[in-house]
Motif scaffolding. Structure first.
Motif, PDB file in Angstrom:
ATOM      1  N   UNK A   4       2.701 -13.924   0.228  1.00  0.00           N
ATOM      2  CA  UNK A   4       2.080 -12.779   0.883  1.00  0.00           C
ATOM      3  C   UNK A   4       1.949 -11.579   0.031  1.00  0.00           C
ATOM      4  N   UNK A   5       1.098 -11.714  -1.059  1.00  0.00           N
ATOM      5  CA  UNK A   5       1.004 -10.963  -2.153  1.00  0.00           C
ATOM      6  C   UNK A   5       0.741  -9.389  -1.968  1.00  0.00           C
ATOM      7  N   UNK A   6       1.551  -8.371  -2.287  1.00  0.00           N
ATOM      8  CA  UNK A   6       1.199  -7.023  -2.056  1.00  0.00           C
ATOM      9  C   UNK A   6       0.835  -6.433  -3.170  1.00  0.00           C
ATOM     10  N   UNK A   7       0.184  -5.222  -3.178  1.00  0.00           N
ATOM     11  CA  UNK A   7      -0.352  -4.522  -4.316  1.00  0.00           C
ATOM     12  C   UNK A   7       0.777  -4.146  -5.226  1.00  0.00           C
ATOM     13  N   UNK A   8       0.515  -4.227  -6.423  1.00  0.00           N
ATOM     14  CA  UNK A   8       1.568  -3.837  -7.495  1.00  0.00           C
ATOM     15  C   UNK A   8       1.955  -2.522  -7.194  1.00  0.00           C
ATOM     16  N   UNK A   9       0.846  -1.757  -6.919  1.00  0.00           N
ATOM     17  CA  UNK A   9       1.027  -0.092  -6.633  1.00  0.00           C
ATOM     18  C   UNK A   9       2.112   0.307  -5.533  1.00  0.00           C
ATOM     19  N   UNK A  10       2.178  -0.628  -4.848  1.00  0.00           N
ATOM     20  CA  UNK A  10       3.301  -0.238  -3.927  1.00  0.00           C
ATOM     21  C   UNK A  10       4.628  -0.581  -4.298  1.00  0.00           C
ATOM     22  N   UNK A  11       4.977  -1.114  -5.318  1.00  0.00           N
ATOM     23  CA  UNK A  11       6.315  -1.452  -5.797  1.00  0.00           C
ATOM     24  C   UNK A  11       7.151  -1.971  -4.825  1.00  0.00           C
ATOM     25  N   UNK A  12       6.896  -3.061  -4.232  1.00  0.00           N
ATOM     26  CA  UNK A  12       7.805  -3.660  -3.291  1.00  0.00           C
ATOM     27  C   UNK A  12       8.506  -4.592  -3.773  1.00  0.00           C
ATOM     28  N   UNK A  13       9.828  -4.758  -3.351  1.00  0.00           N
ATOM     29  CA  UNK A  13      10.756  -5.641  -3.734  1.00  0.00           C
ATOM     30  C   UNK A  13      11.515  -6.237  -2.346  1.00  0.00           C
ATOM     31  N   UNK A  14      12.136  -7.622  -2.693  1.00  0.00           N
ATOM     32  CA  UNK A  14      12.669  -8.188  -1.518  1.00  0.00           C
ATOM     33  C   UNK A  14      13.954  -7.896  -1.317  1.00  0.00           C
TER      34      UNK A  14
END
Ligand SMILES: [Zn+2]
Length: 176
Positions: A85-95
């Protein structure tokens, strides 16, 4: 401390999710998975249920080495949510947390012998409001998966979507 708001949200969401799960076990449709996504400040919690048929192509108990390897490989793939579930890089999400399993036949198979994969994820984002869309690479990873019924829970309430293989993007613009 930072998980407290999310836990509160989970408590609120607990009743509908449980109701949905019992319904799902009665009317489990091959090709159709379910993904619940809860946004809470900079945290995103996700819970996936998918038929064994969608993920490994079979629902009998894996006994051969080949089938066991397929299940192990699927669990490993399901434990990498940002690859599926690929999130926009701009959101800066990590698991933060990811757990996936094949639900055991004793607990979850119905009379027809169905099995399901179940995964739970917790992500944290630098800017969750930048999650304008989610691309379901899930369909590339799992060729037998045709559709995911998605429920998004945020401050704006709960919204349902059906994401299909031929249009694998969940558009969240305007939800924040
Ligand atoms: Zn099934």
């Amino acid at each position: 401390m930072k998980f407290l708001p999310l836990l509160a949200l989970s408590a609120i969401a607990a009743t509908p999710i449980i109701a949905q799960e019992s319904r799902q076990l009665e009317a489990h449709e091959h090709g159709v998975g379910q993904l619940d996504i809860a946004f809470d400040a900079q945290n995103i919690a996700m819970e996936l249920h998918a038929p064994g048929a969608d993920i490994v192509g079979f629902e009998y108990a894996a006994e051969s080495a080949e089938d066991r390897a397929a299940v192990d490989a699927a669990v490993a793939m399901l434990a990498r949510p940002t690859d599926l579930f690929v999130l926009p890089a701009a959101a800066g999400c990590s698991v933060v947390q990811a757990a996936a399993s094949l639900e055991s036949e004793e607990e979850h198979a119905d009379e027809a012998g169905h099995t399901e994969f179940h995964a739970e994820y917790l992500l944290t984002c630098a800017d969750a409001s930048s999650v304008s869309d989610i691309t379901f690479a899930y369909f590339e990873a799992f060729p037998n998966a045709l559709e995911v019924e998605v429920q998004v829970i945020s401050d704006a309430g709960a919204t349902s979507f059906e994401i299909e293989r031929d249009a694998p993007t969940l558009n969240l613009r305007g939800m924040f």
